[in-house]
Design an enzyme around this catalytic site. Structure first.
Site, short mmCIF file in Angstrom:
data_model
loop_
_atom_site.label_atom_id
_atom_site.label_comp_id
_atom_site.label_asym_id
_atom_site.label_seq_id
_atom_site.Cartn_x
_atom_site.Cartn_y
_atom_site.Cartn_z
N GLN A 111 7.45 2.31 -4.70
CA GLN A 111 8.78 2.05 -4.17
C GLN A 111 8.88 0.89 -3.20
O GLN A 111 9.75 0.85 -2.35
CB GLN A 111 9.38 3.34 -3.63
CG GLN A 111 9.64 4.27 -4.81
CD GLN A 111 10.14 5.61 -4.43
OE1 GLN A 111 9.85 6.11 -3.37
NE2 GLN A 111 10.90 6.23 -5.33
N LEU A 208 10.24 9.77 2.82
CA LEU A 208 10.19 8.31 2.82
C LEU A 208 11.43 7.68 2.22
O LEU A 208 11.43 6.51 1.87
CB LEU A 208 8.92 7.80 2.11
CG LEU A 208 7.61 8.26 2.76
CD1 LEU A 208 6.43 7.98 1.85
CD2 LEU A 208 7.40 7.58 4.11
N ASN A 240 13.26 3.33 4.52
CA ASN A 240 13.01 3.96 3.22
C ASN A 240 12.20 3.12 2.26
O ASN A 240 12.13 1.91 2.33
CB ASN A 240 14.30 4.50 2.62
CG ASN A 240 15.20 3.43 2.08
OD1 ASN A 240 14.77 2.65 1.25
ND2 ASN A 240 16.42 3.38 2.57
N CYS A 241 11.58 3.86 1.37
CA CYS A 241 10.73 3.26 0.35
C CYS A 241 11.29 3.62 -1.02
O CYS A 241 10.55 3.99 -1.92
CB CYS A 241 9.30 3.79 0.50
SG CYS A 241 8.61 3.53 2.12
N VAL A 242 12.61 3.59 -1.14
CA VAL A 242 13.21 3.89 -2.43
C VAL A 242 13.18 2.63 -3.28
O VAL A 242 12.77 1.56 -2.81
CB VAL A 242 14.65 4.42 -2.19
CG1 VAL A 242 15.61 3.31 -1.86
CG2 VAL A 242 15.14 5.25 -3.36
#
Lengths: 429, 350
Positions: A111, A208, A240-242
């Site tokens: 991500q 996350l 965030n790690c989207v």
């Protein structure tokens, strides 16, 4: 609330003996910056520069942050992280316009995203046009992911605040003044124009996928109000790690185009009365509660129209549709800003949810569309198959022997940004 | 001078002049240059493009040997290194339309080049393969060949030169249902505000993505007087009298059947089977009651647990069948059931 935003145009970034801005060039004392960024959770931090037009690929990018500094008025940049939680958004702030801090490091693996400084991938990301200060950081062995994410998040924020401070005493090239009065006065303005609000959805799926408001994890908030100018001082920070294409980086928050465009058209097309921030939690009860509360706050403000922006896709589609439906049921005209996951062939249904009341939607493109990225001369970070093939939007074989990449545009940072940052759209063939 | 667009033309046995239904079992074959409608296509292309080869296959052969025929055809096409393929036009010939569509699909997936075809809007090839091809709408017979070829040639040249393709209405092909990214003059936030201003001021606006309508059906209240009720069986599991008398399609059904149950207490392997192509039919063919429980309902009827079993059952195949078709079937079936005094329906799926 009154904020003057002074833009200092940065046309180049160079390493130098002293960190300063001189004639549009940002000089960086690398040693001093790295010394300020030391964190026991990070084993190694390095600084690289990446400029528009270079044959450079940066991967895996976690966040992008614009250097800014609070020159006058209460508080400081990124309250709750770099500064105490004083209320920001008034006084004077300077921006190093054209410069950008990028944090690089693999947190979750799939991500983080990619930025190409030239070639066909460059037009999909705003960060191919900025002078980038790239911080590559490796965690200490065995560091748990959440701590790694936090360390990287702080690294970027601290670097942006440090560099922004170089603009404190520099005369801005352009200054724009934003005046956001308290609600009773706001409601009295421009009686002939429709009153509109902005509903700002923040990624909060957790694990996350988090966003922070004055340092508070927005999973834990009820929808609430914020002055547009607070956002310009970093009250909202990405953690965030989207998927790379449609997460709002901190840079995007600072430069939220919906807010700037609403302020620009305030008094011309609309009376822009306020911003409601809400979240995108994963349980149905949370979704119901937040969408109910959002619709209630907007109604309470007295807005006749709303723009609502989503962050992420899939699960948050339901939050978007729920909020929009509830607003429309209250007679509040709503426009949704989202992106699409219509499949690589573009033939699948684009969103995970639907409602006949959602009849005005702007799309930031189909994230699944395939792109060919030619090889680059220089890779900053890690361009191996272990990264490229697993980043969301990549697949087995994405990285080819010659260094080219065949992947979905989902992989590119900000490609389908749902704040409407880009000029991309999609149409039906 | 720009290079001529190179295209390979796909034809069935009939349009290749080989023969009619009696030659439908012709395996894939190829010819140099243009043939049959290809002559007219060549004329329409003028100096800008050429038909480098024609690949021919019997409709029967293609449809019965889909995988193998596709493979052979794509190999024959690939070796000419064309810029694109033109398939048909197939007008309202169903098997020809399906073959043209299947050629488009395999050509796109294997060679990565586009296909232009021409079909009557109701040709089953349109719904099955529209996303893989640019299909020009034609009349329902070859009488419209003269109108179709110039339109096909125009699209072919555009695609062959890799020019940007516009939306369906503007370019004259049947909407493919495919989303394509484009860069526009204004950023998304500005477009959203333009749309909001229009919506608030009651001016017309066009959403950039019309959401599909989900038909959410509230569950009906429980049937209270079951013992007095007339109950019907309806299935999307494809149960039909042996031999599938109505030729209900194994997938993407365009019809349903209504079959008499008078005197039938049990669905035997000798008399019933499934037409459904989307699941392993072994157990449904052994005993179709497994999909359509006539035996159990007859038993309940005898025991007085239900009023009676309606003397007709309805069946279609719910396998890639379009929502539009399914909804149309349901409206007709429900109307008939209500007219015949049916109180409740057991709807079985697979």
């Amino acid at each position: 609330m009154h904020l003057e935003l002074g833009q200092i145009f940065i046309k180049d970034v160079q390493l130098g003996k002293k960190t300063q801005v001189k004639e549009g060039i940002l000089f960086i004392d690398k040693d001093e910056l790295l010394a300020k960024l030391q964190d026991e959770r990070l084993a190694f931090i390095d600084l690289k520069l990446a400029k528009p037009g270079e044959a450079t690929r940066i991967i895996p990018v976690k966040d992008a942050i614009e250097p800014r500094v609070k020159v006058e008025g209460p508080g400081g940049l990124f309250p709750g992280f770099v500064h105490t939680v004083d209320t920001v958004g008034s006084g004077r702030t300077h921006v190093l316009k054209g410069a950008c801090v990028l944090t690089v490091g693999q947190v979750v693996g799939f991500q983080e995203g990619l930025i190409d400084m030239s070639g066909p991938g460059a037009k999909y990301t705003p960060f191919s046009k900025t002078q980038n200060i790239v911080l590559v950081a490796e965690p200490v062995k065995g560091l748990e992911r959440h701590s790694h994410e936090e360390a990287l998040r702080l690294l970027g924020l601290k670097a942006a605040a440090y560099l922004g401070a170089a603009g404190r005493n520099v005369k801005p090239d352009k200054t724009i003044s934003y005046n956001c009065p308290p609600l009773p006065q706001a409601l009295q303005q421009y009686p002939e124009l429709p009153k509109v609000a902005y509903v700002y959805m923040l990624q909060s799926q957790g694990l996350l996928h988090d966003t922070y408001l004055y340092g508070l994890d927005v999973k834990k908030i009820l929808p609430t109000l914020i002055y547009p100018t607070e956002v310009m001082d970093g009250a909202i920070v990405s953690g965030n790690c989207v998927s790379a294409c449609d997460k709002n980086t901190t840079y995007h928050h600072l430069n939220n185009p919906i807010i700037y465009d609403l302020l620009d058209r305030h008094g011309r097309d609309f009376n822009f009365i306020g911003v409601v921030v809400t979240n995108e939690n994963v349980t149905l009860t949370d979704k119901e509660r937040s969408s109910n509360y959002t619709a209630k706050l907007v109604e309470w403000l007295g807005a006749e129209g709303v723009v609502i922006s989503e962050e992420g896709f899939g699960n948050p589609d339901t939050d978007l549709i729920m909020s929009c439906t509830k607003l429309e049921k209250k007679g509040i005209k709503t426009v949704c800003l989202t992106d699409e996951y219509a499949g690589r062939d573009g033939a699948s249904q684009s969103l995970a949810d639907s409602s006949p009341l959602v009849n005005a939607l702007v799309t930031a493109g189909n994230a699944n569309e395939i792109i060919m990225l030619p090889p680059m001369e220089k890779i900053i970070g890690d361009g191996s198959a272990g990264v490229v093939d697993v980043v969301a939007g990549g697949f087995a074989g994405s990285l080819r022997a010659d260094g080219s990449i065949r992947a979905e545009i989902q992989m590119i940072i900000g490609a389908t940004n749902e704040l409407g940052f880009n000029k991309i759209s999609a149409r039906m063939l | 001078m720009t290079q001529k667009v190179r295209l390979v033309h796909y034809l069935n046995q009939f349009f290749a002049g080989i023969g009619g239904e009696e030659k439908a079992d012709l395996p894939p074959a190829e010819r140099e240059g243009a043939l049959g409608p290809g002559i007219g296509l060549k004329a329409a292309l003028g100096q800008k493009g050429e038909v480098v080869a024609t690949v021919i296959c019997g409709d029967g052969y293609f449809n019965e040997n889909l995988a193998e025929a596709s493979k052979t055809v794509v190999k024959m096409i690939a070796k000419h290194k064309p810029d694109l393929v033109v398939a048909g036009p197939a007008f309202n010939a169903g098997r020809y339309g399906v073959a043209c569509g299947a050629v488009a699909k395999v050509v796109l997936e294997e060679i990565g080049i586009p296909t232009v075809s021409g079909m009557f809007a109701e040709n089953p090839g349109v719904d099955l393969y529209r996303k893989f091809a640019y299909i020009v709408e034609t009349g329902n017979s070859a009488a419209s060949m003269r109108q179709a070829l110039p339109k096909i040639a125009k699209l072919a040249l555009k695609l062959g030169r890799k020019e940007e393709m516009g939306p369906a209405e503007a370019e004259g092909y049947l909407q493919r249902g495919v989303r394509q990214n484009i860069f526009v003059a204004k950023r998304g936030s500005e477009r959203a505000l333009d749309m909001l201003a229009a919506k608030l001021n009651k001016r017309p606006f066009e959403t950039e993505y019309p959401l599909p309508t989900f038909d959410r059906v509230e569950p009906a209240p429980a049937v209270e007087a079951v013992k007095q009720s007339k109950i019907a069986l309806v299935t999307s599991g494809g149960i039909v009298p042996k031999g599938n008398p109505d030729r209900i399609e194994s997938s993407s059904a365009t019809k349903y059947g209504r079959y008499n149950l008078a005197g039938v207490d049990d669905l035997s392997a000798a008399s019933y089977e499934t037409a459904h192509g989307g699941y392993d039919p072994t157990y449904a063919n052994q005993d179709s009651d497994r999909v359509l429980p006539v035996d159990v309902l007859r038993q309940l009827e005898a025991e007085g647990e239900i009023g009676q079993l309606h003397s007709y059952f309805y069946s279609t195949t719910g396998n890639g069948t379009s929502v539009a078709n399914a909804a149309a079937f349901a409206a007709e079936i429900a109307g008939e059931l209500v007219n015949e005094g049916v109180h409740a329906v057991i709807l079985t799926s697979t």
